[in-house]
Write a protein that holds these residues in place. Structure first.
Motif, PDB file in Angstrom:
ATOM      1  N   ILE A  93     -10.818  -5.760  -4.633  1.00  0.00           N
ATOM      2  CA  ILE A  93      -9.853  -5.492  -5.432  1.00  0.00           C
ATOM      3  C   ILE A  93      -9.599  -6.696  -6.754  1.00  0.00           C
ATOM      4  O   ILE A  93      -9.358  -6.245  -7.696  1.00  0.00           O
TER       5      ILE A  93
ATOM      6  N   SER B 276      -1.605  -4.568  -7.625  1.00  0.00           N
ATOM      7  CA  SER B 276      -2.962  -4.881  -6.991  1.00  0.00           C
ATOM      8  C   SER B 276      -3.523  -6.262  -6.586  1.00  0.00           C
ATOM      9  O   SER B 276      -3.931  -6.611  -5.737  1.00  0.00           O
TER      10      SER B 276
ATOM     11  N   TYR C 124       1.245  -1.342 -11.288  1.00  0.00           N
ATOM     12  CA  TYR C 124       0.242  -0.852 -10.652  1.00  0.00           C
ATOM     13  C   TYR C 124      -0.742  -2.265 -10.388  1.00  0.00           C
ATOM     14  O   TYR C 124      -1.414  -2.664  -9.347  1.00  0.00           O
ATOM     15  N   TRP C 125      -0.988  -2.777 -11.818  1.00  0.00           N
ATOM     16  CA  TRP C 125      -1.992  -3.970 -11.622  1.00  0.00           C
ATOM     17  C   TRP C 125      -1.310  -5.312 -11.284  1.00  0.00           C
ATOM     18  O   TRP C 125      -2.014  -5.731 -10.279  1.00  0.00           O
TER      19      TRP C 125
ATOM     20  N   GLU D 192       0.880  -1.168   0.097  1.00  0.00           N
ATOM     21  CA  GLU D 192      -0.069  -0.004  -0.126  1.00  0.00           C
ATOM     22  C   GLU D 192       0.808   1.314   0.082  1.00  0.00           C
ATOM     23  O   GLU D 192       0.469   2.267  -0.484  1.00  0.00           O
TER      24      GLU D 192
ATOM     25  N   ILE E  50       2.015   1.547  -3.977  1.00  0.00           N
ATOM     26  CA  ILE E  50       1.139   1.043  -5.173  1.00  0.00           C
ATOM     27  C   ILE E  50       0.848   2.354  -5.773  1.00  0.00           C
ATOM     28  O   ILE E  50       0.677   2.395  -7.085  1.00  0.00           O
TER      29      ILE E  50
END
Length: 634
Positions: free
Chosen positions: A477, A458, A454-455, A442, A445
């Motif tokens: 998410i 995630s 980012y993905w 966190e 990100i």
């Protein structure tokens, strides 16, 4: 370390060359110095031109790894020894010249000895690992198969099934490009296939990037990359049939033309058509001025995916709309306006209009995933970080988690490197410190927004939340990834988790278990009916675990229906898997079945390409395999 190893010896080398030039001819010392300098510069060019290598060692710069895209360059033992040899030799030059009167040797003898040493080094260097000749390469890639259009070298012990697949694909790609262009290389193309990146880097010089040498009609590929890079490299050899100069490349070594032609013959990138991805890039603003890609700095001073995809799509547009003959002339002269009788900017504008008129759906997440990254020239200490990452991951593999953790944290103190973040998270997972992993993910990100990381992060964050008992937050998410669809594999991965949660299946064994456990989990998930987006991952596990082909197919004894994107891609994936197992009849049947879904223009091109491959292999595969088997048995 690089500064010490490269720069310090250069001072002594420069001084020695200057001293030798004055000693040899005081009157023409500058001319002598320049001549020696040019000769030293020419030696690596000669090696790259004639030898099957792309790396080189040189007194002037120390070492060049072979490609700018290879970040994994470190000061290793070979480089240290080489620079010590440099220091020794050039120190000898200085000492001999200063002691020439005491030694009472004639100038001609001194000059002969000083020239004989580097000549001897040039001859012996292949045996010391500082140069790769054809003999050296063939001693490691010691098996050879001669097929219709290729001579393929590969190492003993390489999986014969893999070798057969590589040769089959080589022959298909060759025939395909020949049918498109009606020209081909004069002789059989020589294909060097390496077991892994480490072997390729040591012998050839470029570990992470496959390469072709059109002037030698040779390609150099890592075995595991064959279905991603082989067609591109073969296309480079076709360009040698009309390229210009000693290297048979484009005029002015223009990278847009060199890579554009090859990419135009290999019009897919990660399972998407290059036109589709270029559409996403331009809509998202990742390529506002395509004209810049036509010059050297503009091509390399941006993420390589942008430059390659535009170059390929635009080259394909030129060939299809203005004839291949005109493109050949453009390739060899670089004079666009004279060849086409049009202004380049106007043609680019027409190309953009034609591209935007296609029925593609714009997805900003796809654009960010494929184009939101830094080019190597703008990264922070890429070589240093790459070197430290290798060391950290090696420690991780040895289960030396504290040592790996220390290095990962050291890297993160200098750069928000994604690999270091995921490495640290993996250590926290091993230690079951899921909350620490969540905090770390966190905290970084948001810095990766509008990038593929980012993905990826995630999905990792969602997995950590699930493992820490926060199932609802994890599910949220997963759904965000599924709805955004940044990448096909990532979307399917999220869908697997969503499906398991909806069926009250615990994800623990899938997230923490072995590959066998994860494979069994997916089989159980399909027990009540097909979940099509699990098929690609099931195939991957089956291949990795080396499951018997016929046993694997028993998982699909119910009727398979193609009714949407997921089921279509599942059938396509099965067809590809069948081809790998030389089940050509069934592969073609499934390739045709996948074509029933025609609601996605991007996917449709991939399906047609697979059908063409399976149809050709059905007609030619058994003959080629018989030839391979006869040579393997000798």
């Amino acid at each position: 370390m690089f500064y010490l190893v490269i720069t310090v010896p250069s001072i002594i080398i420069g001084y020695a060359l200057g001293l030798f030039s004055i000693y040899l001819s005081p009157r023409f010392s500058r001319l002598v110095f320049l001549s020696i300098f040019i000769l030293i510069c020419l030696i690596p060019i000669i090696e790259i031109y004639f030898d099957p290598q792309i790396y080189f060692f040189s007194p002037l710069i120390g070492f060049f790894p072979g490609t700018i895209y290879d970040e994994g360059l470190s000061v290793n033992t070979n480089l240290l020894i080489y620079r010590l040899i440099n220091l020794l030799y050039f120190s000898i030059i200085i000492w001999v010249i200063y002691k020439s009167k005491v030694l009472k040797l004639k100038k001609v003898i001194i000059v002969f000895l000083l020239i004989a040493l580097p000549v001897g080094w040039f001859v012996l260097s292949p045996f010391a690992g500082y140069r790769t000749t054809l003999t050296v390469l063939q001693s490691e890639l010691d098996r050879k198969i001669i097929s219709d259009n290729f001579i393929t070298y590969f190492p003993s012990g390489m999986d014969t099934k893999l070798v057969k697949n590589i040769i089959l694909h080589q022959e298909f790609y060759f025939k395909e490009i020949y049918n498109q262009l009606s020209l081909k290389p004069k002789d059989k193309t020589v294909s060097f296939v390496f077991s892994n990146n480490e072997q390729k880097k040591r012998l050839f010089g470029s570990g992470n990037a496959d390469v072709a040498k059109p002037w030698l009609n040779q390609i150099y590929v890592q075995a595991g990359n064959y279905d991603r890079t082989l067609r591109h490299e073969i296309a480079h050899c076709f360009s040698g049939a009309f390229g210009t100069g000693l290297f048979k490349l484009a005029s002015g070594f223009n990278p847009m033309l060199i890579e554009g032609f090859a990419e135009s013959r290999d019009p897919f990138y990660d399972g998407h058509s290059i036109d589709f991805l270029l559409y996403q890039a331009m809509k998202a603003g990742y390529l506002n001025n395509p004209y810049e890609i036509f010059n050297f700095s503009g091509f390399f001073n941006r993420p390589s995916s942008v430059s390659y995809i535009f170059s390929g799509a635009f080259s394909r547009y030129l060939i299809e709309n203005y004839t291949f003959e005109k493109f050949q002339k453009f390739y060899t002269t670089g004079e666009f306006n004279n060849i086409y009788g049009l202004q380049l900017n106007n043609v680019i504008d027409n190309f953009k209009k034609e591209l935007f008129s296609r029925n593609y759906t714009y997805n900003k997440s796809i654009a960010d995933y494929y184009f939101g990254r830094k080019p190597i020239f703008t990264k922070t200490c890429p070589r240093f970080i790459s070197d430290r990452l290798v060391e950290a991951w090696q420690l991780f593999e040895k289960k030396s988690y504290l040592g790996a953790q220390k290095i990962f944290k050291q890297i993160l103190s200098k750069s928000n490197d994604y690999s270091a973040i995921t490495g640290l998270i993996e250590i926290y997972k091993k230690q079951k410190k899921y909350s620490d992993g969540i905090t770390l993910a966190e905290s970084y990100i948001t810095s990766f927004e509008e990038t593929p990381y980012y993905w990826n992060l995630s999905l990792i964050l969602a997995d950590l939340k699930y493992l820490s008992g926060k199932v609802d937050k994890a599910d949220s998410i997963y759904n965000h990834i599924s709805e955004s669809k940044p990448n096909r594999d990532l979307t399917f991965a999220a869908n697997i988790r969503i499906s398991a949660i909806s069926k009250n299946h615990s994800l623990q064994s899938y997230l923490l278990g072995s590959d066998f456990d994860r494979f069994q989990f997916l089989k159980n998930l399909n027990s009540g009916g097909y979940i099509y987006f699990t098929f690609p991952m099931m195939i991957s596990f089956s291949e990795f675990l080396k499951e018997n082909y016929d046993n694997f197919l028993k998982n699909f004894n119910m009727q398979i229906k193609v009714s949407n994107y997921e089921s279509c891609y599942a059938v396509y994936s099965l067809s590809k898997y069948m081809l790998k197992n030389f089940d050509f009849i069934r592969a073609r049947k499934f390739a045709a079945l996948a074509l029933r879904y025609d609601e996605d223009n991007d996917l449709k091109l991939l399906l047609k390409d697979n059908f063409a491959l399976s149809d050709w292999l059905l007609k030619n595969g058994d003959r080629i395999l018989k030839n391979i088997d006869s040579q393997l048995s000798n």
